[in-house]
Design a protein around this motif. Structure first.
Motif, PDB file in Angstrom:
ATOM      1  N   VAL A   1      50.316  35.619 -14.165  1.00 54.79           N
ATOM      2  CA  VAL A   1      51.447  36.281 -13.515  1.00 54.79           C
ATOM      3  C   VAL A   1      50.950  36.857 -12.200  1.00 54.79           C
ATOM      4  N   THR A   2      51.562  36.409 -11.095  1.00 54.84           N
ATOM      5  CA  THR A   2      51.077  36.763  -9.759  1.00 54.84           C
ATOM      6  C   THR A   2      52.126  37.573  -9.018  1.00 54.84           C
ATOM      7  N   GLN A   3      51.701  38.660  -8.400  1.00 53.37           N
ATOM      8  CA  GLN A   3      52.579  39.495  -7.570  1.00 53.37           C
ATOM      9  C   GLN A   3      51.904  39.670  -6.217  1.00 53.37           C
ATOM     10  N   GLU A   4      52.572  39.222  -5.148  1.00 54.69           N
ATOM     11  CA  GLU A   4      52.031  39.325  -3.789  1.00 54.69           C
ATOM     12  C   GLU A   4      50.601  38.761  -3.704  1.00 54.69           C
TER      13      GLU A   4
ATOM     14  N   VAL B   1      48.179  39.726 -11.687  1.00 54.54           N
ATOM     15  CA  VAL B   1      48.293  40.996 -12.424  1.00 54.54           C
ATOM     16  C   VAL B   1      48.087  40.796 -13.925  1.00 54.54           C
TER      17      VAL B   1
ATOM     18  N   SER C   1      56.995  44.518 -15.240  1.00 52.04           N
ATOM     19  CA  SER C   1      58.103  44.018 -14.425  1.00 52.04           C
ATOM     20  C   SER C   1      57.786  42.652 -13.830  1.00 52.04           C
ATOM     21  N   SER C   2      56.532  42.435 -13.468  1.00 50.10           N
ATOM     22  CA  SER C   2      56.140  41.131 -12.910  1.00 50.10           C
ATOM     23  C   SER C   2      56.300  40.021 -13.949  1.00 50.10           C
TER      24      SER C   2
ATOM     25  N   ASP D   1      62.095  35.010 -10.587  1.00 48.48           N
ATOM     26  CA  ASP D   1      62.034  35.740  -9.327  1.00 48.48           C
ATOM     27  C   ASP D   1      60.632  35.611  -8.729  1.00 48.48           C
ATOM     28  N   LEU D   2      59.635  35.475  -9.607  1.00 49.16           N
ATOM     29  CA  LEU D   2      58.270  35.147  -9.195  1.00 49.16           C
ATOM     30  C   LEU D   2      57.954  33.740  -9.703  1.00 49.16           C
TER      31      LEU D   2
ATOM     32  N   LYS E   1      59.974  39.310 -14.179  1.00 50.46           N
ATOM     33  CA  LYS E   1      60.405  38.560 -12.997  1.00 50.46           C
ATOM     34  C   LYS E   1      59.973  37.097 -13.078  1.00 50.46           C
ATOM     35  N   THR E   2      58.823  36.845 -13.690  1.00 50.93           N
ATOM     36  CA  THR E   2      58.381  35.463 -13.895  1.00 50.93           C
ATOM     37  C   THR E   2      59.330  34.744 -14.844  1.00 50.93           C
TER      38      THR E   2
ATOM     39  N   GLY F   1      51.920  45.229 -15.071  1.00 50.69           N
ATOM     40  CA  GLY F   1      52.437  43.868 -15.026  1.00 50.69           C
ATOM     41  C   GLY F   1      53.724  43.622 -15.798  1.00 50.69           C
TER      42      GLY F   1
END
Length: 225
Positions: free
Chosen positions: A13-16, A20, A45-46, A54-55, A49-50, A43
């Motif tokens: 799971v990647t954020q920016e 994360v 919310s990330s 959204d991600l 979002k995945t 992580g």
């Protein structure tokens, strides 16, 4: 066995551009209720979002509600989200229109046709969340608990197979939170899977379910043996 509503294998799971969570693998069956816990920034919310695309999923394999996240073109993302209900902590209701108009906005955006059919669906979901009389009221005239029920009604409009809830009781007092949890239990018993991110460990004790924990870049599963 029916196909799981969610299945992730070896997902990062990647954020920016930053990983994360790594090596995330879990499944979520139809009608299952699972908590997602962890510290702020761990992580949660990330991951949610995945799941609703959204991600982007760049490492690993994943399916959600029958959609392959690896091979999901942008044009198909709205179709995935029609199979999901998403409940946010901060409501995100449109303040310039009534409760009923908020719900109609979603039905129009997701391709519903027929004025009478749309009005009937609005009344059905408001009744389902115990708010059958508030369609003509503005959101700011409702209590926090009532606004959250409207958000849940909005999430139910398209009869989702999976409800993703990000801290849905975070801004509510304990008594109101209990009412929201009772509503989630009804939705879950009716056949909708629920994945709920929360900081409230009292809820986990009061309403025990399987727990996924985001910790030190990994996802720990209380259901794994």
């Amino acid at each position: 066995m029916s196909e799981p509503v969610v299945e992730l294998q070896g997902v990062t799971v990647t954020q920016e551009e930053r990983a994360v969570l790594e090596r995330v693998s879990f499944g979520l069956e139809k009608s299952e209720f699972v908590y997602l816990v962890g510290r702020t920034g761990s992580g949660k919310s990330s991951l949610l979002k995945t799941l609703y695309a959204d991600l982007p999923l760049q490492v690993g394999a994943g399916t959600v509600a029958g959609f392959d996240l690896e091979r999901l073109p942008p044009g198909k993302v709205p179709y995935l989200r029609r199979r999901l209900g998403i409940v946010f902590q901060d409501f995100q209701l449109l303040s310039d229109r009534t409760v009923g108009e908020n719900l109609l906005f979603v039905l129009n955006a997701t391709g519903w046709r027929g004025k009478a059919r749309k009005q009937q669906r609005v009344q059905e979901v408001l009744m389902q969340v115990g708010l059958s009389g508030v369609g003509g009221r503005m959101p700011h005239r409702l209590s926090g608990g009532e606004q959250q029920r409207v958000v849940i009604a909005r999430a139910l409009l398209n009869e989702p197979t999976l409800l993703l809830a990000d801290e849905p009781t975070g801004n509510l007092d304990p008594e109101v939170a209990d009412g929201i949890m009772a509503l989630f239990a009804e939705i879950n018993h009716a056949g909708t899977a629920i994945l709920m991110a929360t900081h409230n460990f009292q809820l986990l004790e009061k309403y025990p379910h399987r727990v996924l924990t985001c910790q030190d870049g990994a996802l720990l599963d209380s259901g794994s043996r």
